[in-house]
Design a protein around this motif. Structure first.
Motif, short mmCIF file in Angstrom:
data_model
loop_
_atom_site.label_atom_id
_atom_site.label_comp_id
_atom_site.label_asym_id
_atom_site.label_seq_id
_atom_site.Cartn_x
_atom_site.Cartn_y
_atom_site.Cartn_z
N GLU A 175 53.63 50.74 84.61
CA GLU A 175 52.61 49.95 85.16
C GLU A 175 50.97 50.80 84.88
O GLU A 175 50.92 52.00 85.07
CB GLU A 175 52.73 50.14 86.82
CG GLU A 175 53.96 49.56 87.33
CD GLU A 175 54.25 48.24 87.21
OE1 GLU A 175 53.15 47.55 87.26
OE2 GLU A 175 55.21 47.51 87.29
N SER B 279 56.02 46.90 82.62
CA SER B 279 56.84 46.48 83.70
C SER B 279 57.61 47.88 84.23
O SER B 279 58.44 48.43 83.41
CB SER B 279 57.68 45.37 83.64
OG SER B 279 58.93 45.77 83.78
N ASP C 32 51.14 44.15 80.01
CA ASP C 32 49.82 44.49 80.81
C ASP C 32 48.69 45.13 79.95
O ASP C 32 49.37 46.56 79.70
CB ASP C 32 50.11 45.08 82.27
CG ASP C 32 48.84 44.96 83.15
OD1 ASP C 32 47.91 44.03 82.67
OD2 ASP C 32 48.77 45.52 84.25
N TRP D 142 58.63 41.47 85.56
CA TRP D 142 57.40 41.74 86.27
C TRP D 142 57.85 41.15 87.77
O TRP D 142 57.73 40.10 87.91
CB TRP D 142 56.47 40.65 85.64
CG TRP D 142 55.96 41.32 84.24
CD1 TRP D 142 56.12 41.01 83.05
CD2 TRP D 142 55.14 42.68 84.28
NE1 TRP D 142 55.51 41.81 82.27
CE2 TRP D 142 54.96 42.92 82.86
CE3 TRP D 142 54.64 43.75 85.21
CZ2 TRP D 142 54.40 44.03 82.39
CZ3 TRP D 142 54.13 44.80 84.80
CH2 TRP D 142 53.98 44.99 83.42
N LEU D 143 57.91 41.95 88.75
CA LEU D 143 58.45 41.51 89.99
C LEU D 143 57.43 42.18 91.09
O LEU D 143 57.19 43.45 91.03
CB LEU D 143 59.90 41.94 90.18
CG LEU D 143 60.38 41.45 91.64
CD1 LEU D 143 60.73 39.73 91.39
CD2 LEU D 143 61.86 42.12 91.68
N LYS E 177 64.08 39.13 86.69
CA LYS E 177 62.58 38.94 86.44
C LYS E 177 62.02 40.50 86.04
O LYS E 177 61.99 41.12 87.17
CB LYS E 177 61.95 38.10 87.18
CG LYS E 177 60.43 38.07 86.86
CD LYS E 177 59.73 36.88 88.01
CE LYS E 177 58.40 36.41 87.66
NZ LYS E 177 57.25 37.64 87.74
N GLU F 180 58.69 46.16 94.53
CA GLU F 180 57.84 44.91 94.24
C GLU F 180 56.30 45.44 93.66
O GLU F 180 55.38 45.70 94.37
CB GLU F 180 57.59 44.00 95.35
CG GLU F 180 58.69 43.02 95.65
CD GLU F 180 58.35 41.98 96.43
OE1 GLU F 180 57.35 41.58 96.69
OE2 GLU F 180 59.41 41.29 96.82
N ASP G 47 52.98 41.13 89.61
CA ASP G 47 53.01 40.55 88.13
C ASP G 47 51.57 40.43 87.55
O ASP G 47 50.83 39.75 88.38
CB ASP G 47 53.57 39.16 88.17
CG ASP G 47 53.84 38.25 86.84
OD1 ASP G 47 52.93 38.75 85.98
OD2 ASP G 47 54.67 37.59 86.74
#
Length: 307
Positions: A240, A272, A200, A306-307, A304, A101, A104
């Motif tokens: 990321e 992501s 991002d 973006w987790l 999803k 994880e 987000d």
């Protein structure tokens, strides 16, 4: 086509040179910590070679494989889909043996590494399915690598690299030339390629981008970005760019990255972690399995990104 599991594992182990890489530097630390935290006896539940290398065959099912399912993280959605849609003997090929994880950038921060729930492990074993994971050896593969897949889809020419590994001299970070573009156009293309609602972003926007750095997964290391900038990179593309893990480690990394981003001349673009690594599964790995081995594949995109 039906393939013997034993033969398939040998082919995959050799293709990704698991013996040469030895223990996975990340999951040899994170996997024991994650499973020990929930008092799960992972050493007895997972295949012995995996417990030594932390790559390869994680769970052994029936001896004949009809289909290979392709995914990145073992989310509840991915594992439920695999168990429900598979037939006895089918294999799930993932990049991670743990859910990560990452958080987000426009929502909830993540928990970091999360173990596979025991009910999913039991469901996989009850149905006699197999699970195979490959982390660092896949990242560094010269032709089937996670970053190599991004370079190919961007039609980028690899001209240099950073963070090479001694095993095969392949760099983790690819320095590439691309056709001239600008930051906004590049972001638009990346959103379509990775099927994400937003990226991002940090750093500066450029009207003329011709040199990029590519590193799938967690590229949020300031010293990597500094090295890329010294090589004249205009845009740094990764999974990321900011760590959004909700703990002291995550907040420290986030702070360091924000400080660097305020001074860099590069466009920093995150697509992501999971989406950046799923691309190789739905392109290069799928093609390799179907055309070289001749086995049917089934894609399981994450619910999803973006987790």
């Amino acid at each position: 086509m039906v393939v013997r599991l034993e033969e398939l594992v040998v082919i995959m182990d050799q293709e990704f040179a698991l013996e040469n890489f030895g223990k996975d530097p990340a999951f040899s630390r994170f996997l024991p910590d994650a499973y020990d935290s929930v008092l799960f006896d992972w050493k007895s539940q997972f295949e012995f070679p995996f417990t030594q290398r932390f790559n390869g065959l994680l769970i052994k099912g029936s001896p004949f494989v009809h289909r290979i399912f392709l995914a990145v993280f073992p989310t509840d959605h991915v594992l439920e889909h695999f168990i429900e849609k598979s037939s006895e003997g089918d294999l799930l090929f993932m990049h991670h043996p743990l859910l990560m994880e990452c958080g987000d950038p426009r929502g909830r921060w993540g928990k970091g590494f999360v173990p596979i729930k025991e009910n999913w492990i039991r469901g996989i074993k009850d149905k006699k399915l197999s699970v195979y994971t490959c982390h660092v050896p896949l990242d560094y593969h010269s032709s089937l690598g996670t970053s190599a897949a991004i370079a190919r889809i961007l039609n980028a020419e690899i001209v240099d690299g950073l963070v090479p590994i001694h095993v095969n001299k392949t760099p983790l970070i690819l320095i590439c030339h691309i056709d001239p573009t600008d930051t906004n156009s590049l972001i638009h293309s990346l959103k379509q390629i990775f099927e994400i609602p937003y990226v991002d972003f940090d750093g500066q926007k450029h009207p003329d981008i011709q040199k990029i750095a590519i590193v799938a997964g967690c590229g949020d290391k300031v010293h990597w970005m500094e090295a890329a900038e010294k090589k004249g990179v205009h845009a740094y593309i990764t999974g990321e760019i900011h760590c959004h893990i909700d703990n002291a480690y995550g907040r420290e990394k986030f702070s360091a990255m924000k400080e660097f981003a305020s001074t860099t001349s590069m466009s920093l673009i995150g697509v992501s972690h999971s989406a950046s690594e799923y691309l190789v599964k739905k392109t290069l790995i799928k093609e390799w399995l179907e055309h070289t081995i001749g086995i049917e594949t089934v894609l399981i995109p994450q619910e999803k990104w973006w987790l």
